[in-house]
Write a protein that holds these residues in place. Structure first.
Motif, PDB file in Angstrom:
ATOM      1  N   LYS A   1      22.479  37.474  10.422  1.00 38.06           N
ATOM      2  CA  LYS A   1      22.794  38.430  11.478  1.00 38.06           C
ATOM      3  C   LYS A   1      21.550  39.252  11.803  1.00 38.06           C
ATOM      4  O   LYS A   1      20.833  39.709  10.928  1.00 38.06           O
ATOM      5  CB  LYS A   1      23.915  39.377  11.029  1.00 38.06           C
ATOM      6  CG  LYS A   1      25.248  38.701  10.792  1.00 38.06           C
ATOM      7  CD  LYS A   1      25.922  38.270  12.088  1.00 38.06           C
ATOM      8  CE  LYS A   1      26.446  39.446  12.879  1.00 38.06           C
ATOM      9  NZ  LYS A   1      27.146  38.986  14.124  1.00 38.06           N
ATOM     10  N   ARG A   2      21.298  39.400  13.099  1.00 39.75           N
ATOM     11  CA  ARG A   2      20.170  40.170  13.615  1.00 39.75           C
ATOM     12  C   ARG A   2      18.826  39.499  13.334  1.00 39.75           C
ATOM     13  O   ARG A   2      17.784  40.149  13.405  1.00 39.75           O
ATOM     14  CB  ARG A   2      20.149  41.612  13.099  1.00 39.75           C
ATOM     15  CG  ARG A   2      21.387  42.432  13.404  1.00 39.75           C
ATOM     16  CD  ARG A   2      21.075  43.904  13.631  1.00 39.75           C
ATOM     17  NE  ARG A   2      20.225  44.090  14.797  1.00 39.75           N
ATOM     18  CZ  ARG A   2      19.096  44.790  14.786  1.00 39.75           C
ATOM     19  NH1 ARG A   2      18.655  45.353  13.681  1.00 39.75           N
ATOM     20  NH2 ARG A   2      18.380  44.922  15.891  1.00 39.75           N
TER      21      ARG A   2
ATOM     22  N   ASP B   1      19.332  39.352  19.814  1.00 42.76           N
ATOM     23  CA  ASP B   1      19.122  40.538  18.993  1.00 42.76           C
ATOM     24  C   ASP B   1      18.316  40.142  17.767  1.00 42.76           C
ATOM     25  O   ASP B   1      18.566  39.090  17.167  1.00 42.76           O
ATOM     26  CB  ASP B   1      20.469  41.132  18.573  1.00 42.76           C
ATOM     27  CG  ASP B   1      20.319  42.396  17.750  1.00 42.76           C
ATOM     28  OD1 ASP B   1      19.541  43.278  18.154  1.00 42.76           O
ATOM     29  OD2 ASP B   1      20.982  42.504  16.695  1.00 42.76           O
TER      30      ASP B   1
ATOM     31  N   TYR C   1      15.914  41.751  14.217  1.00 41.56           N
ATOM     32  CA  TYR C   1      15.607  42.855  13.303  1.00 41.56           C
ATOM     33  C   TYR C   1      14.107  43.168  13.223  1.00 41.56           C
ATOM     34  O   TYR C   1      13.696  44.082  12.512  1.00 41.56           O
ATOM     35  CB  TYR C   1      16.132  42.465  11.919  1.00 41.56           C
ATOM     36  CG  TYR C   1      16.085  43.513  10.835  1.00 41.56           C
ATOM     37  CD1 TYR C   1      16.974  44.580  10.817  1.00 41.56           C
ATOM     38  CD2 TYR C   1      15.161  43.397   9.793  1.00 41.56           C
ATOM     39  CE1 TYR C   1      16.955  45.510   9.794  1.00 41.56           C
ATOM     40  CE2 TYR C   1      15.139  44.326   8.756  1.00 41.56           C
ATOM     41  CZ  TYR C   1      16.029  45.383   8.771  1.00 41.56           C
ATOM     42  OH  TYR C   1      16.006  46.300   7.749  1.00 41.56           O
TER      43      TYR C   1
ATOM     44  N   THR D   1      17.189  42.940  22.188  1.00 47.13           N
ATOM     45  CA  THR D   1      17.130  44.208  21.479  1.00 47.13           C
ATOM     46  C   THR D   1      16.450  43.947  20.146  1.00 47.13           C
ATOM     47  O   THR D   1      16.779  42.993  19.438  1.00 47.13           O
ATOM     48  CB  THR D   1      18.523  44.815  21.267  1.00 47.13           C
ATOM     49  OG1 THR D   1      19.441  43.806  20.818  1.00 47.13           O
ATOM     50  CG2 THR D   1      19.054  45.410  22.555  1.00 47.13           C
TER      51      THR D   1
ATOM     52  N   ASP E   1      21.207  48.453  16.397  1.00 44.84           N
ATOM     53  CA  ASP E   1      22.300  47.478  16.339  1.00 44.84           C
ATOM     54  C   ASP E   1      23.625  48.065  16.827  1.00 44.84           C
ATOM     55  O   ASP E   1      24.549  47.318  17.157  1.00 44.84           O
ATOM     56  CB  ASP E   1      22.458  46.920  14.934  1.00 44.84           C
ATOM     57  CG  ASP E   1      22.773  47.984  13.910  1.00 44.84           C
ATOM     58  OD1 ASP E   1      22.140  49.049  13.935  1.00 44.84           O
ATOM     59  OD2 ASP E   1      23.649  47.753  13.051  1.00 44.84           O
ATOM     60  N   THR E   2      23.716  49.406  16.907  1.00 42.78           N
ATOM     61  CA  THR E   2      24.940  50.007  17.442  1.00 42.78           C
ATOM     62  C   THR E   2      25.105  49.719  18.930  1.00 42.78           C
ATOM     63  O   THR E   2      26.207  49.831  19.473  1.00 42.78           O
ATOM     64  CB  THR E   2      24.955  51.534  17.220  1.00 42.78           C
ATOM     65  OG1 THR E   2      23.822  52.128  17.881  1.00 42.78           O
ATOM     66  CG2 THR E   2      24.893  51.863  15.725  1.00 42.78           C
TER      67      THR E   2
ATOM     68  N   VAL F   1      24.503  46.723  20.201  1.00 42.10           N
ATOM     69  CA  VAL F   1      24.781  45.297  20.383  1.00 42.10           C
ATOM     70  C   VAL F   1      26.197  45.022  20.891  1.00 42.10           C
ATOM     71  O   VAL F   1      26.363  44.311  21.894  1.00 42.10           O
ATOM     72  CB  VAL F   1      24.482  44.514  19.104  1.00 42.10           C
ATOM     73  CG1 VAL F   1      24.887  43.048  19.248  1.00 42.10           C
ATOM     74  CG2 VAL F   1      22.992  44.612  18.754  1.00 42.10           C
TER      75      VAL F   1
END
Length: 465
Positions: A320-321, A336, A338, A443, A450-451, A453
């Motif tokens: 994830k991310r 998205d 990180y 992003t 991440d908020t 997304v």
């Protein structure tokens, strides 16, 4: 650890901390913790039966923790502020308090350990190793620094004490020096965490100490970009396997016949245990081909043959991310990632450009830490300039206090993209609703970007349907 029926986490919402919390709960301990912010991860912990609170106050520490000092282990993250009321009280009372890294060292002691280190790439690579072993049906455990999509978790529980353990070895605060691996991977040694190390030579020294702790007869897989001093620091009898995309970069381990088709990268593996042709990786990016080379070589050491390896690589779905496809249509894409270091951002954006040539690329980036922004401002400007449009959020402070003159403006000033600005989260969302100037949105960042997304996913899914 068996003498502690109660375990309390300060900073339980951290990705590494939450994996430990899950491990303790799965092994019969009563687990609770504090974090300053409610997130999907802390909500998941609560759903799993772990008590989490969000206000830093001694009275919020569960009664069973306050009443059982001798039977309670407290685990903390270095990200906890020095002025934390709960941390101060727990120290004053004399609780057994240990860093997350110390606990990892204890849990891996006496086990066959595969440790993945590097200033970037370690989360993806460690998740790849864990997935390859798990997919092939081998018993293995893993403590990961991200939510592996295939596993749906940052923790893989071993079934037996003899199972190998895959650990993400974090260089921050020299945490990885609690580990003594049988196999180590070092993905990169670029300058980072200079707030801890002061300069890159001190960081390299720490990596040298880490690889010097490889067990006798062990193996080090070393990325071709790593500092040459790291290879020189391995103990006598340790095998060093250098890896890269080409034979010139990784004479012992390299890829061949790399082609990009859609979202997949196709390549062959050439390594010490033979060649494996026809690997297909659904997580794009040349850097991810490199990561998979190292992971696949470790899987070969654990006994995976070519058919099992080919099948496992094809099923890997990432973290994830990490190059996560959030919305995909024939004309538009929302990704998205990180990435929070200039080299990570450059690798990510160049891969996006390769996948979507001619598309107009908008990037929303949130800088992470004032010290990292200060140290790498020019690098951030250069890597972000790969995009057509760049919008910066304010710096996410995490554990740090503001530094005079260090704001997102010092990155913005040297960005050469045609369109650039500093925006609030509200402005990012508002623009996504009405602005049609971009084809691909990304992003990027390690803070709380991440908020955005799920909100952007909803907006763009409706717009692009």
């Amino acid at each position: 650890m068996d003498r502690f029926p109660y375990v309390f986490f300060l900073g339980i919402g951290g990705i590494g901390m939450s994996a430990l919390a899950r491990w303790f709960r799965a092994n019969g301990h009563r687990v609770s913790g504090y974090d300053k912010t409610e997130t999907p991860l802390t909500q998941a912990l609560t759903a799993e039966g772990i008590l989490v609170h969000y206000a830093d106050a001694v009275e919020n520490i569960p009664a069973e923790i306050r009443d059982n000092l001798a039977q309670t282990l407290v685990v903390f993250t270095p990200a906890i502020p020095a002025d934390s009321q709960e941390w101060a009280w727990l120290r004053a009372q004399g609780y057994d308090i240990r860093k997350r890294s110390q606990i990892l060292g204890v849990l891996t002691q006496g086990r066959y350990t595969i440790a993945v280190a590097g200033t970037h790439g370690k989360t993806t690579t460690s998740s790849m190793v864990a997935h390859l072993l798990h997919h092939a049906g081998l018993d293995a455990g893993a403590f990961l620094g991200g939510i592996a999509v295939n596993l749906g978790s940052n923790l893989l529980l071993p079934k037996t004490p003899s199972a190998p353990i895959v650990v993400e070895a974090d260089e921050y605060d020299r945490s990885f020096l609690t580990l003594f691996p049988d196999v180590a991977i070092v993905t990169s040694t670029d300058a980072d965490h200079l707030d801890i190390y002061g300069d890159q030579p001190a960081l390299i020294d720490s990596f040298c100490q880490f690889v010097a702790q490889i067990k006798p007869g062990g193996t080090l897989l070393l990325n071709h970009t790593a500092d040459s001093r790291v290879a020189a620091a391995v103990p006598a009898g340790t095998r060093v396997i250098r890896y890269g995309l080409t034979a010139a970069q990784g004479p012992e381990l390299f890829a061949g016949d790399i082609t990009a088709k859609g979202h997949r990268f196709h390549f062959d593996l050439h390594g010490p245990r033979g060649a494996v042709a026809g690997l297909a990786l659904a997580v794009p990016g040349y850097h991810n081909v490199e990561n998979m080379l190292a992971a696949a070589a470790v899987a070969q050491m654990q006994g995976l043959g070519a058919p099992a390896l080919r099948a496992a690589v094809a099923e890997y779905r990432g973290v994830k991310r990490r190059f996560e496809f959030v919305v995909t249509t024939p004309q538009n894409v929302y990704l998205d990632d990180y990435a929070h270091h200039p080299r990570e951002i450059e690798a990510f954006l160049r891969s996006v450009r390769a996948l979507y040539p001619g598309k107009r690329l908008r990037v929303v980036f949130q800088p992470h830490l004032f010290t990292r922004t200060r140290d790498f401002a020019k690098g951030f400007s250069q890597s972000l300039s790969i995009a057509d449009e760049v919008f910066l959020l304010d710096i996410y402070p995490a554990r740090e206090m503001p530094l005079p003159g260090v704001t997102s403006e010092i990155i913005l000033a040297n960005i050469t993209a045609p369109t650039k600005a500093i925006q609030t989260k509200e402005q990012v969302l508002a623009a996504a609703k009405i602005d049609e100037s971009f084809d691909v949105l990304a992003t990027v960042g390690a803070g709380d970007i991440d908020t955005l997304v799920p909100q952007l996913k909803l907006i763009l899914s409706q717009r692009w349907q």
